[in-house]
Structures are given as C-alpha cells and as structure tokens.
Enzyme design. Structure first.
Site, PDB file in Angstrom:
ATOM      1  N   PHE A   1     -20.147  24.366  33.663  1.00  0.00           N
ATOM      2  CA  PHE A   1     -19.714  24.555  35.053  1.00  0.00           C
ATOM      3  C   PHE A   1     -18.456  25.434  35.060  1.00  0.00           C
ATOM      4  O   PHE A   1     -17.755  25.530  34.055  1.00  0.00           O
ATOM      5  CB  PHE A   1     -19.425  23.178  35.662  1.00  0.00           C
ATOM      6  CG  PHE A   1     -19.009  23.247  37.104  1.00  0.00           C
ATOM      7  CD1 PHE A   1     -19.899  23.672  38.078  1.00  0.00           C
ATOM      8  CD2 PHE A   1     -17.727  22.889  37.489  1.00  0.00           C
ATOM      9  CE1 PHE A   1     -19.509  23.740  39.408  1.00  0.00           C
ATOM     10  CE2 PHE A   1     -17.340  22.948  38.818  1.00  0.00           C
ATOM     11  CZ  PHE A   1     -18.233  23.373  39.775  1.00  0.00           C
ATOM     12  N   ASP A   2     -18.174  26.083  36.189  1.00  0.00           N
ATOM     13  CA  ASP A   2     -17.079  27.071  36.182  1.00  0.00           C
ATOM     14  C   ASP A   2     -15.711  26.482  35.812  1.00  0.00           C
ATOM     15  O   ASP A   2     -14.960  27.086  35.041  1.00  0.00           O
ATOM     16  CB  ASP A   2     -17.015  27.890  37.487  1.00  0.00           C
ATOM     17  CG  ASP A   2     -16.863  27.042  38.734  1.00  0.00           C
ATOM     18  OD1 ASP A   2     -16.963  25.802  38.630  1.00  0.00           O
ATOM     19  OD2 ASP A   2     -16.654  27.597  39.822  1.00  0.00           O
TER      20      ASP A   2
ATOM     21  N   ASP B   1     -21.208  16.046  30.936  1.00  0.00           N
ATOM     22  CA  ASP B   1     -20.660  16.425  32.236  1.00  0.00           C
ATOM     23  C   ASP B   1     -21.637  15.851  33.262  1.00  0.00           C
ATOM     24  O   ASP B   1     -22.747  16.338  33.432  1.00  0.00           O
ATOM     25  CB  ASP B   1     -20.557  17.954  32.318  1.00  0.00           C
ATOM     26  CG  ASP B   1     -19.926  18.406  33.619  1.00  0.00           C
ATOM     27  OD1 ASP B   1     -19.770  17.571  34.532  1.00  0.00           O
ATOM     28  OD2 ASP B   1     -19.602  19.603  33.731  1.00  0.00           O
TER      29      ASP B   1
ATOM     30  N   HIS C   1     -13.612  33.691  42.139  1.00  0.00           N
ATOM     31  CA  HIS C   1     -14.486  33.601  43.323  1.00  0.00           C
ATOM     32  C   HIS C   1     -13.854  32.852  44.490  1.00  0.00           C
ATOM     33  O   HIS C   1     -14.204  33.099  45.639  1.00  0.00           O
ATOM     34  CB  HIS C   1     -15.825  32.965  42.941  1.00  0.00           C
ATOM     35  CG  HIS C   1     -15.712  31.593  42.364  1.00  0.00           C
ATOM     36  ND1 HIS C   1     -15.210  31.361  41.097  1.00  0.00           N
ATOM     37  CD2 HIS C   1     -16.011  30.371  42.873  1.00  0.00           C
ATOM     38  CE1 HIS C   1     -15.233  30.064  40.857  1.00  0.00           C
ATOM     39  NE2 HIS C   1     -15.712  29.437  41.915  1.00  0.00           N
TER      40      HIS C   1
HETATM   41  C1  LIG Z   1     -18.258  19.791  40.448  1.00  0.00           C
HETATM   42  C2  LIG Z   1     -18.476  19.831  39.010  1.00  0.00           C
HETATM   43  C3  LIG Z   1     -17.396  19.715  38.116  1.00  0.00           C
HETATM   44  C4  LIG Z   1     -15.957  19.642  38.567  1.00  0.00           C
HETATM   45  O1  LIG Z   1     -15.748  18.579  39.414  1.00  0.00           O
HETATM   46  P1  LIG Z   1     -14.667  18.617  40.618  1.00  0.00           P
HETATM   47  O2  LIG Z   1     -14.729  17.237  41.150  1.00  0.00           O
HETATM   48  O3  LIG Z   1     -15.132  19.654  41.564  1.00  0.00           O
HETATM   49  O4  LIG Z   1     -13.353  18.958  40.028  1.00  0.00           O
HETATM   50  C5  LIG Z   1     -17.679  19.723  36.766  1.00  0.00           C
HETATM   51  N1  LIG Z   1     -18.934  19.850  36.319  1.00  0.00           N
HETATM   52  C6  LIG Z   1     -19.987  19.963  37.147  1.00  0.00           C
HETATM   53  C7  LIG Z   1     -21.370  20.090  36.595  1.00  0.00           C
HETATM   54  C8  LIG Z   1     -19.791  19.979  38.516  1.00  0.00           C
HETATM   55  O5  LIG Z   1     -20.838  20.122  39.333  1.00  0.00           O
END
Ligand SMILES: *Cc1c(COP(=O)(O)O)cnc(C)c1O
Length: 457
Positions: A124-125, A214, A449
């Site tokens: 994820f970003d 994650d 972004h």
């Molecule tokens: C949203 C997300 C994050 C980060 O979470 P936040 O609560 O936005 O800080 C990390 N990994 C994945 C796959 C996400 O969708």
C-alpha cells in the site's frame, strides 16, 4: 418466487447530500488544481475517494462509544480490544495506534534498516512510503495475473511464490520481514487464497523471514475464501480469519476499513521481542501503550466493529453491493479490474482514455472527468500514486493506471450505484473526444498524490 437479496441491516440515521451544477464543479475543480483530494467534501455529491474511515457505524458501535473507559492507562476498553483481537486472530500482544500507517510507523521504526529489502504483494502507498523513507526497498511480488485487468482469476491478489523465493534466496540476512496484504488493495481489492497465505508463510519461514500481514481488509478476504476456495464453504468467517493468521508473525491494521470505525489501527503480534521493541516507539509517536493515540470510546467501537464485521451477512451485503455496481458497468461495456474487488471497482483508465498519453496521466484525467460529469469523487490509483523512482526520480509508468471507485461500508444505497454507473457511462460514451490529460505544476517529494497541483492540457 425466490425472494431477492437485500441488505442485512436497516437505516436509523441519515445525512443529507447535495447535487451541484457542472458550472460549479468546473470552478471548484480548477481551484483544487485538478486534484480531487483538494476539493471540499461539500463540493462532492457521491464520495468514493476512499472506503477508509467513511463507513457508517452500527447502533451497537455507538452504544459501545458511550461505554468507553477514558482512563489514561489500563482502561477496560483496551482489554476489550485486546481480547477481541486475540480471539479473532490469535495474537497475544496488541498495541493500538491511531490508524494503519501509524502501526506501520511504530513497527517499521523497530524493524526496517537502511538497505533492507521488503517484498510484498503490492505494498500500500503508506507502507511503501514508510519503507522508502527509511532508505529500504519495497519489491512487489504480486502474481503476473494481477497486471491483466481483463483476466478473470479468483485470487488475483496472490503472491508469486517463485519471485518471492528468488528475493529471499538472493538477500540472506537483509529481509527483516515480508508484507502480505489482504485483500491486495493496490491491484484492485483482490483476495489472497488461504493456500497462498499458507505457502507464503511457509516459504518465508524456511528462509527465517517473518511475515507481517497488512490486514486492512482481512474480513473481506475471508469472505472471498469462504465463497471461492474449495473446502471453506461451510466454515464461518471467524474460523477462516483464525486460520489466515495461524502462521503469520504479526498484523498491522487500519481499523478504518474492516473494523468500520472512523479512526483507529493496531499492531498485533505473537513475537514478544517485537512487542517490547515496538512499545518503545509507540510511546513517543502515539501515546501510552494501552491507548495508542485513540480515545477509550474508539477502542470500544473497534472491538465491536471487528466482531460484527466478521459475520457473513454483514460481509455479503457489502460485497454484493460492489458486485452490483460491477454488473452495471458490464452492461455498459466499461473495462475494470476483473473480477470486482472487495471494497472498490478499479476502472481501467488506460483502456478508456486511449488517446491520452501516459505522460499526461489517463486515470487522473478520468477522475477529473467523472467529477465534472456528476460530482462523483473517485481516486486515482495509477501513475500519479506510483510516484517517482527514489533513485532515478523518473515517473513510474510500469504499473496499472486505474480510477478507483471505493465504496464506503453501509453508507450508499444501490440507487447511488446506478447514478455512479450512469455518470461513468456518459464519460465513456465521449471518450474519443478526450485527447489531452494533465501536467504536474507542483509535487511533494513523497506521496505526491495527496497534494499534487495539476494543470489541464
Ligand atoms: C488504508 C491502508 C493502510 C493505511 O491505513 P491508514 O489507516 O489509512 O493509515 C495500509 N495498508 C492498506 C492495505 C490499506 O488499505
């Protein structure tokens, strides 16, 4: 007659939303530098920017808010959350954090060193950001299937085990952990199969490398395992979740997704050393270890959300709505990452705006067009989000260029889905007339972004 499918809840509270005129939207988008993150929410009619923190809490979650224990240390709310996570995922140690990226920040502060290699199925970003800002390297090991949006594959989020093994073999002692993301957000909210989760954990462990899951959309992933993978049809979502985490070493979680709260996150692990080490970073970054940047009421709402969103009916209502939107796009012939993901439809902008060169960001252009058409705010998950290569500083044009329509949980009705599909069809019908995209006027060095300023060409 067979009864049609309907939502497994009814609505107790509503929030008015407002339509706008095209002229208003032209003005607002210009003021926002053609970056929909810069719009005011009240300038949006249907907001599909993200499914993160935008869900509607249940009556039970609101009731739990009232029961929150706001003690600084050792609040009952913490122990309620800890017990829920332990029961669901099987992890003994829990550290709350204010959201998912905060969990990454705390854990990665302990684990990531300069020059490390961290493989993952499309990080994820923020995950990639937390790796690259520590001068480590994130390597994507998602299966090649994910790159072809028109291929119908049941578990398109899977890890390419051969690629992963090559990385593990070639970098002994330099891979502190592997990130396994469920569902795989970046490639379209695509699930990872139980077989692939287990094989990934076994492979990593053979090389002495731990696995951090994650877990933002772990419950949606469990739904796909139940409905698509052989041998799981008769298992409960909670049983499947437990099995998903059996061999994982830790989880980082954004509770703003599958815990259906507006803010919150956590780290959970079975590794006592990681727990002790991470606590030392939690205190300065997030706060004392039993609240981690959250109020007691937030911890309670998370615990309740985790419990109720790991029930089949709740997940079925959710996924079926996303699939309903996909079925409308199918009727109109609009290409998207197939099959429909768990939390969003990822429209394949590259296949729609074929006259816009990639240097002019087709998905970003499509995002602007959809907003101008109907006040619907999507989110570019493409070349803009991909950022520049940290070494060469070149734009990364090698991935997919998608417009994500993320569906908030329990917020919009199927009538809203019809509006979204119709608006996208209108843009699609005039796609041949869209020949120019956008150019960057200003950008931040990392995660550009959110704040990038663009000019329309
Ligand atoms: C949203 C997300 C994050 C980060 O979470 P936040 O609560 O936005 O800080 C990390 N990994 C994945 C796959 C996400 O969708």
């Amino acid at each position: 007659m067979e009864l049609p499918y309907a939502e497994s809840w009814k609505i107790k509270m509503i929030e008015p939303i407002r339509r706008s005129t095209r002229q208003e939207r032209e003005q607002w988008l210009k003021e926002a530098h053609y970056n929909v993150f810069q719009l005011r929410a009240e300038q949006v009619y249907i907001d599909l920017l993200t499914d993160s923190g935008t869900g509607a809490m249940s009556d039970r979650q609101w009731a739990e808010m009232m029961l929150g224990d706001e003690s600084y240390a050792g609040a009952t709310s913490f122990f309620k959350l800890e017990a829920t996570i332990k029961q669901l995922m099987g992890f003994d140690y829990v550290i709350p954090t204010h959201q998912g990226r905060a969990a990454e920040n705390v854990l990665f502060s302990l684990l990531v060193k300069e020059g490390n290699i961290i493989p993952g199925n499309a990080h994820f970003d923020t995950t990639k950001g937390h790796i690259e800002s520590r001068h480590a390297v994130a390597i994507d090991v998602t299966t090649a299937d994910a790159r072809d949006t028109q291929r119908e594959v049941l578990f398109k989020g899977n890890v390419d085990l051969e690629r992963l093994e090559t990385i593990l073999r070639e970098n002994p002692g330099n891979v502190p952990f592997m990130v396994l993301t469920v569902t795989n957000n970046t490639v379209g909210g695509q699930p990872v199969s139980m077989a692939n989760i287990k094989a990934t954990c076994e492979l990593c462990h053979r090389y002495g490398v731990p696995v951090v899951m994650d877990s933002a959309r772990f419950a949606e992933n469990a739904y796909f395992i139940k409905t698509r993978e052989e041998g799981y049809a008769d298992r409960s979502i909670k049983e499947i979740v437990r099995e998903m985490y059996q061999q994982a070493d830790a989880a980082t979680m954004s509770c703003k997704k599958d815990a259906i709260v507006n803010i919150g996150g956590f780290i959970a692990t079975r590794n006592k050393d990681w727990f002790e080490g991470a606590k030392l970073f939690c205190i300065p970054f997030e706060g004392y270890v039993t609240y981690g940047g959250l109020a007691g009421r937030d911890l309670n709402a998370i615990a309740q959300g985790l419990d109720e969103n790991t029930e089949f009916d709740m997940l079925e209502t959710r996924i079926k709505q996303v699939q309903y939107l996909a079925s409308l796009l199918d009727q109109y012939g609009i290409p998207y990452q197939r099959p429909a993901g768990g939390h969003a439809i990822f429209v394949d902008a590259d296949k729609i705006l074929t006259h816009v060169p990639k240097e002019e960001f087709p998905a970003q252009t499509l995002t602007c067009e959809l907003y101008l058409e109907a006040g619907i705010r999507g989110c570019e998950i493409g070349y803009m989000l991909a950022d520049r290569d940290p070494v060469t500083h070149e734009n990364r044009f090698n991935g997919l260029d998608l417009l994500r329509l993320a569906i908030p949980r329990r917020v919009y009705t199927d009538n809203h889905m019809k509006v979204i599909a119709a608006a996208l069809k209108n843009v699609y019908d005039r796609r041949e007339t869209i020949t120019r995209g956008v150019a960057i006027e200003w950008e931040a060095p990392l995660m550009r972004h959110f704040t990038v300023q663009l000019r329309r060409l």
